[in-house]
Design a protein around this motif. Structure first.
Motif, PDB file in Angstrom:
ATOM      1  N   LEU A 235       0.818  -1.195   0.000  1.00 32.44           N
ATOM      2  CA  LEU A 235       0.000   0.000   0.000  1.00 32.44           C
ATOM      3  C   LEU A 235       0.860   1.256   0.000  1.00 32.44           C
ATOM      4  N   LEU A 236       2.000   1.173  -0.639  1.00 30.40           N
ATOM      5  CA  LEU A 236       2.855   2.324  -0.829  1.00 30.40           C
ATOM      6  C   LEU A 236       2.386   3.070  -2.069  1.00 30.40           C
ATOM      7  N   PRO A 237       2.866   4.297  -2.257  1.00 30.67           N
ATOM      8  CA  PRO A 237       2.522   5.003  -3.494  1.00 30.67           C
ATOM      9  C   PRO A 237       3.024   4.227  -4.707  1.00 30.67           C
ATOM     10  N   PRO A 238       2.463   4.488  -5.888  1.00 33.41           N
ATOM     11  CA  PRO A 238       2.908   3.789  -7.099  1.00 33.41           C
ATOM     12  C   PRO A 238       4.378   4.077  -7.407  1.00 33.41           C
ATOM     13  N   TRP A 239       4.982   3.198  -8.193  1.00 36.35           N
ATOM     14  CA  TRP A 239       6.408   3.307  -8.506  1.00 36.35           C
ATOM     15  C   TRP A 239       6.755   4.637  -9.139  1.00 36.35           C
ATOM     16  N   TRP A 240       5.870   5.191  -9.964  1.00 37.23           N
ATOM     17  CA  TRP A 240       6.204   6.426 -10.674  1.00 37.23           C
ATOM     18  C   TRP A 240       6.274   7.613  -9.721  1.00 37.23           C
ATOM     19  N   ILE A 241       5.492   7.602  -8.652  1.00 31.40           N
ATOM     20  CA  ILE A 241       5.576   8.673  -7.667  1.00 31.40           C
ATOM     21  C   ILE A 241       6.859   8.524  -6.857  1.00 31.40           C
ATOM     22  N   LEU A 242       7.185   7.303  -6.462  1.00 29.54           N
ATOM     23  CA  LEU A 242       8.393   7.064  -5.676  1.00 29.54           C
ATOM     24  C   LEU A 242       9.660   7.402  -6.452  1.00 29.54           C
ATOM     25  N   ASN A 243       9.598   7.351  -7.794  1.00 29.31           N
ATOM     26  CA  ASN A 243      10.786   7.580  -8.621  1.00 29.31           C
ATOM     27  C   ASN A 243      10.736   8.882  -9.406  1.00 29.31           C
ATOM     28  N   GLY A 244       9.751   9.717  -9.149  1.00 33.86           N
ATOM     29  CA  GLY A 244       9.677  11.030  -9.788  1.00 33.86           C
ATOM     30  C   GLY A 244       9.359  10.998 -11.265  1.00 33.86           C
TER      31      GLY A 244
END
Length: 117
Positions: free
Chosen positions: A38-47
């Motif tokens: 339930l973490l943010p999606p990969w694209w948010i975590l990687n900018g």
């Protein structure tokens, strides 16, 4: 001292015990949510900003990824990974491109005028 079924041994009272149990329950829920992705999606975590056209879902709109982003990251229009190996290589390349190359984080050394005395 009367110890009810809600209290722990040595607990000064029901309220304190209930607070302790609630803290434990909240911590357990937080750990479970992280374990279940339930973490943010990969694209948010990687900018990474989705550059595709917004997709209307009726009562809400979702972001989509452009064709170029889909090819680069091996994902579909909604960001779901199709090829893990290619995806990991693209993320590694993205992170390396964001990593500063010089100890001064990409800033040039200040130029001082040369004086001759």
């Amino acid at each position: 001292q009367v110890v009810s079924y809600l209290c722990c041994a040595g607990c000064p009272g029901r309220r304190t015990c209930l607070i302790r149990r609630m803290r434990g329950l909240l911590l357990s829920c937080a750990l479970i949510s992280f374990a279940h992705g339930l973490l943010p999606p990969w694209w948010i975590l990687n900018g990474v900003k989705p550059q595709g056209p917004p997709e209307d879902m009726g009562s809400y709109t979702i972001v989509t990824f452009s064709e170029e982003q889909q090819e680069r990251f091996a994902i579909d229009a909604h960001g779901e990974v199709k090829d893990k190996e290619k995806f990991q290589k693209a993320l590694t390349a993205l992170k390396e491109s964001k990593t500063p190359k010089s100890p001064r984080y990409g800033l040039k050394e200040p130029e001082y005028p040369h004086f001759q005395i």
